[in-house]
Design an enzyme around this catalytic site. Structure first.
Site, PDB file in Angstrom:
ATOM      1  N   GLU A  78      71.096  19.685  34.925  1.00  0.00           N
ATOM      2  CA  GLU A  78      71.024  18.234  34.666  1.00  0.00           C
ATOM      3  C   GLU A  78      71.419  17.984  33.212  1.00  0.00           C
ATOM      4  O   GLU A  78      71.446  18.918  32.403  1.00  0.00           O
ATOM      5  CB  GLU A  78      69.606  17.725  34.921  1.00  0.00           C
ATOM      6  N   GLN A  92      97.762  36.925  21.336  1.00  0.00           N
ATOM      7  CA  GLN A  92      98.289  37.209  19.991  1.00  0.00           C
ATOM      8  C   GLN A  92      99.480  38.164  20.070  1.00  0.00           C
ATOM      9  O   GLN A  92     100.426  38.053  19.278  1.00  0.00           O
ATOM     10  CB  GLN A  92      97.150  37.793  19.126  1.00  0.00           C
ATOM     11  N   GLY A 115      69.805  22.150  30.971  1.00  0.00           N
ATOM     12  CA  GLY A 115      70.902  23.098  31.160  1.00  0.00           C
ATOM     13  C   GLY A 115      70.335  24.505  31.102  1.00  0.00           C
ATOM     14  O   GLY A 115      69.875  25.050  32.112  1.00  0.00           O
ATOM     15  N   SER A 116      70.274  25.067  29.873  1.00  0.00           N
ATOM     16  CA  SER A 116      69.647  26.387  29.716  1.00  0.00           C
ATOM     17  C   SER A 116      68.173  26.324  30.096  1.00  0.00           C
ATOM     18  O   SER A 116      67.629  27.249  30.697  1.00  0.00           O
ATOM     19  CB  SER A 116      69.786  26.854  28.255  1.00  0.00           C
ATOM     20  N   ARG A 125      75.401  36.505  39.180  1.00  0.00           N
ATOM     21  CA  ARG A 125      75.964  36.679  37.835  1.00  0.00           C
ATOM     22  C   ARG A 125      76.902  37.887  37.758  1.00  0.00           C
ATOM     23  O   ARG A 125      77.878  37.861  36.995  1.00  0.00           O
ATOM     24  CB  ARG A 125      74.840  36.778  36.796  1.00  0.00           C
ATOM     25  N   CYS A 129      73.049  22.805  43.043  1.00  0.00           N
ATOM     26  CA  CYS A 129      72.699  21.688  42.158  1.00  0.00           C
ATOM     27  C   CYS A 129      71.425  21.970  41.375  1.00  0.00           C
ATOM     28  O   CYS A 129      70.317  21.623  41.805  1.00  0.00           O
ATOM     29  CB  CYS A 129      72.531  20.414  42.974  1.00  0.00           C
ATOM     30  N   GLU A 173      76.877  29.584  35.021  1.00  0.00           N
ATOM     31  CA  GLU A 173      75.857  30.481  35.616  1.00  0.00           C
ATOM     32  C   GLU A 173      74.948  31.079  34.541  1.00  0.00           C
ATOM     33  O   GLU A 173      74.516  32.230  34.623  1.00  0.00           O
ATOM     34  CB  GLU A 173      76.496  31.542  36.507  1.00  0.00           C
ATOM     35  N   ASP A 201      70.336  35.964  39.689  1.00  0.00           N
ATOM     36  CA  ASP A 201      70.341  37.427  39.514  1.00  0.00           C
ATOM     37  C   ASP A 201      71.454  38.040  40.361  1.00  0.00           C
ATOM     38  O   ASP A 201      72.082  39.028  39.992  1.00  0.00           O
ATOM     39  CB  ASP A 201      69.009  38.037  39.988  1.00  0.00           C
TER      40      ASP A 201
HETATM   41  N1  COS Z   1      63.272  36.541  39.342  1.00  0.00           N
HETATM   42  C1  COS Z   1      62.041  36.145  39.748  1.00  0.00           C
HETATM   43  N2  COS Z   1      61.242  35.369  39.014  1.00  0.00           N
HETATM   44  C2  COS Z   1      61.687  34.972  37.817  1.00  0.00           C
HETATM   45  C3  COS Z   1      62.938  35.351  37.319  1.00  0.00           C
HETATM   46  C4  COS Z   1      63.745  36.176  38.129  1.00  0.00           C
HETATM   47  N3  COS Z   1      64.947  36.579  37.721  1.00  0.00           N
HETATM   48  N4  COS Z   1      63.101  34.804  36.097  1.00  0.00           N
HETATM   49  C5  COS Z   1      61.989  34.114  35.819  1.00  0.00           C
HETATM   50  N5  COS Z   1      61.127  34.222  36.870  1.00  0.00           N
HETATM   51  C6  COS Z   1      59.798  33.642  36.970  1.00  0.00           C
HETATM   52  C7  COS Z   1      58.893  34.167  35.864  1.00  0.00           C
HETATM   53  O1  COS Z   1      58.271  35.379  36.260  1.00  0.00           O
HETATM   54  C8  COS Z   1      57.910  33.044  35.692  1.00  0.00           C
HETATM   55  O2  COS Z   1      56.950  33.086  36.742  1.00  0.00           O
HETATM   56  P1  COS Z   1      55.383  33.172  36.382  1.00  0.00           P
HETATM   57  O3  COS Z   1      55.099  32.062  35.438  1.00  0.00           O
HETATM   58  O4  COS Z   1      54.731  33.065  37.685  1.00  0.00           O
HETATM   59  O5  COS Z   1      55.212  34.507  35.720  1.00  0.00           O
HETATM   60  C9  COS Z   1      58.745  31.805  35.964  1.00  0.00           C
HETATM   61  O6  COS Z   1      59.874  32.238  36.738  1.00  0.00           O
HETATM   62  C10 COS Z   1      59.232  31.160  34.684  1.00  0.00           C
HETATM   63  O7  COS Z   1      59.993  32.106  33.975  1.00  0.00           O
HETATM   64  P2  COS Z   1      60.152  32.072  32.416  1.00  0.00           P
HETATM   65  O8  COS Z   1      58.805  31.935  31.798  1.00  0.00           O
HETATM   66  O9  COS Z   1      60.985  33.245  32.018  1.00  0.00           O
HETATM   67  O10 COS Z   1      60.967  30.706  32.216  1.00  0.00           O
HETATM   68  P3  COS Z   1      61.670  30.156  30.921  1.00  0.00           P
HETATM   69  O11 COS Z   1      61.733  28.707  31.088  1.00  0.00           O
HETATM   70  O12 COS Z   1      61.086  30.721  29.682  1.00  0.00           O
HETATM   71  O13 COS Z   1      63.141  30.798  30.948  1.00  0.00           O
HETATM   72  C11 COS Z   1      65.349  31.162  31.808  1.00  0.00           C
HETATM   73  C12 COS Z   1      63.862  31.022  32.076  1.00  0.00           C
HETATM   74  C13 COS Z   1      65.777  30.749  30.425  1.00  0.00           C
HETATM   75  C14 COS Z   1      65.718  32.617  32.037  1.00  0.00           C
HETATM   76  C15 COS Z   1      65.970  30.240  32.866  1.00  0.00           C
HETATM   77  O14 COS Z   1      65.599  28.893  32.624  1.00  0.00           O
HETATM   78  C16 COS Z   1      67.466  30.340  32.978  1.00  0.00           C
HETATM   79  O15 COS Z   1      67.990  31.294  33.565  1.00  0.00           O
HETATM   80  N6  COS Z   1      68.159  29.353  32.453  1.00  0.00           N
HETATM   81  C17 COS Z   1      69.588  29.244  32.625  1.00  0.00           C
HETATM   82  C18 COS Z   1      69.874  28.465  33.852  1.00  0.00           C
HETATM   83  C19 COS Z   1      71.246  28.706  34.317  1.00  0.00           C
HETATM   84  O16 COS Z   1      71.704  29.822  34.489  1.00  0.00           O
HETATM   85  N7  COS Z   1      71.944  27.623  34.580  1.00  0.00           N
HETATM   86  C20 COS Z   1      73.265  27.677  35.069  1.00  0.00           C
HETATM   87  C21 COS Z   1      73.402  26.681  36.139  1.00  0.00           C
HETATM   88  S1  COS Z   1      73.733  27.325  37.644  1.00  0.00           S
HETATM   89  S2  COS Z   1      75.673  27.446  37.629  1.00  0.00           S
END
Ligand code: COS
Length: 382
Positions: free
Chosen positions: A127, A336, A131-132, A243, A124, A363, A240
């Site tokens: 929201e 197609q 989302g992203s 995916r 969960c 995801e 990670d």
């Molecule tokens: N592993 C470990 N730490 C991570 C990480 C990873 N893969 N990705 C990000 N972080 C950490 C960063 O290092 C950062 O920490 P610090 O501030 O201490 O350096 C923190 O998390 C925030 O990361 P970031 O600044 O990259 O966040 P953003 O909000 O810019 O972007 C994304 C993050 C867009 C990559 C993230 O919000 C995302 O994956 N969104 C999609 C969500 C998703 O997949 N939803 C599907 C629902 S689940 S089915």
């Protein structure tokens, strides 16, 4: 060194998953898709053979599959029915935060019972307005004495309506933004947890997707994963890992579409010969096969990195985005080849195409995967 040979155990696992997909999933896929129905009979069998708990470590009663094992079976199961596959593998998604960050006690308490009877779980995070931008989530977890009180709601949650266990991300310290997010284990029976709207999806209709509402849901502090404030990292590390299996599902869906198109093209006669003898169709088939193989290589590489304990965020994102894009492209082109027949519900092609679309979205959308990849490749800009 690069090695592509599977072990005897992996070949047996692959054969078992392929047989399960052929015998148990494929024959019922259209019925559950049409009825938007939970495939209980198929899931009972999936539980018996261990697919519902395959990534839980053996010491807690699960199958203890490696990441390579997981992508091998994901490809086969998704080729059977992507909706049913999602129902199975969302369990793995929900268990991963507990496997990676839970204590021995939490694993025994929450994971082992999932292995003892057919059970489902949900992850969960998403929201309505987060989302992203997952870090912007608004669900709150307030510490009151030795409990956390959770309020908020989650949407588009796979397995939500059938789950017994929820891994929930909520902000316990909103002043800290995303660094205030924490992760909690919430059992279904907890008072205040209800299921809202059940979504009516375009594809993957055998998979249950619903809203989860938390109204003063109280969980003991023992249900907090790791420590407060690292929930966002827990979510990212989980994604990670999960995916690449989504990429594997893309390979499976694309493979199923290609196989069907080849069979059709060999028997469909137009202008006096099977259409597979027309160079355009033959080259299209070759192109699809190349892209499917390339996608599988990306998926296996990402899974191999995980099994080696190496960083895999970028490679997992590449595997997910590329393979699900290939699934979308291949299902569209394979349809197609069938022409009008491909568009009709009497043939499996239109379902494969609808199912593929969701792989590009859940995801993390493929745009988010490209963000993850580009940020890592480009690095900081002064
Ligand atoms: N592993 C470990 N730490 C991570 C990480 C990873 N893969 N990705 C990000 N972080 C950490 C960063 O290092 C950062 O920490 P610090 O501030 O201490 O350096 C923190 O998390 C925030 O990361 P970031 O600044 O990259 O966040 P953003 O909000 O810019 O972007 C994304 C993050 C867009 C990559 C993230 O919000 C995302 O994956 N969104 C999609 C969500 C998703 O997949 N939803 C599907 C629902 S689940 S089915």
């Amino acid at each position: 060194m690069i090695g592509y040979s599977l072990t005897e155990e992996q070949e047996a696992l692959q054969a078992m998953a392929r047989e399960f997909a052929e015998k148990e999933m494929k024959p019922k896929a259209a019925k559950y898709d049409e009825g938007h129905e939970f495939p209980e009979d198929v899931m009972k069998k999936a539980f018996e053979v261990g697919f519902l708990t395959c990534t839980i470590p053996k010491e807690y009663g699960g199958g203890g599959l490696s990441d390579i094992d997981t992508v091998i079976i994901s490809e086969e199961l998704a080729a059977g029915c992507a909706g049913m596959y999602t129902t199975m593998m969302v369990n793995a998604l929900a268990y991963t935060p507990i496997i990676l960050f839970g204590t021995d006690e939490q694993k025994k308490k929450f994971l082992t019972p999932q292995t003892e009877k057919m059970s489902f779980a949900s992850f969960c995070l998403t929201e309505r307005e987060a989302g992203s931008d997952a870090g912007a989530l608004k669900t709150r977890a307030k510490k009151v004495g030795s409990e956390y009180v959770i309020n908020g709601s989650k949407c588009f949650i796979s397995n939500a309506g059938i789950a017994e266990l929820y891994t929930v991300f909520a902000n316990s310290n909103p002043d800290k933004g995303m660094r205030g997010i924490s992760a909690f284990i919430v059992p279904r029976e907890t008072s205040g947890l209800t299921i809202g709207k059940v979504e009516d999806k375009m594809g993957q209709r055998a998979s249950n997707t619903a809203e989860v509402i938390f109204e003063d849901v109280k969980v003991p502090e023992e249900n907090l994963l790791a420590k407060e404030g690292i929930g966002f990292i827990i979510a990212m590390k989980t994604l990670d890992k999960t995916r690449a299996p989504v990429g594997a599902a893309g390979v499976g869906v694309a493979k199923a579409a290609l196989q069907y198109a080849i069979e059709y093209a060999k028997t469909r006669v137009q202008f006096g010969k099977p259409i597979a003898l027309f160079q355009h169709i033959a080259f299209q088939i070759a192109q699809m096969a190349m892209e499917i193989n390339a996608a599988r290589h990306l998926v296996w590489h990402a899974a191999w990195l995980m099994d080696e304990g190496k960083p895999c965020g970028k490679e997992s994102a590449m595997a997910k985005a590329y393979a699900s894009d290939v699934a979308m492209k291949v299902t569209t082109e394979a349809l197609q080849i069938l022409g009008g027949y491909g568009y009709m519900k009497d043939f499996p092609m239109e379902k494969l195409m609808r199912d593929a679309k969701l792989l590009q979205i859940y995801e993390g959308t493929n745009e988010i995967q490209r963000l993850v990849i580009s940020r890592e490749i480009i690095g900081p800009i002064k």
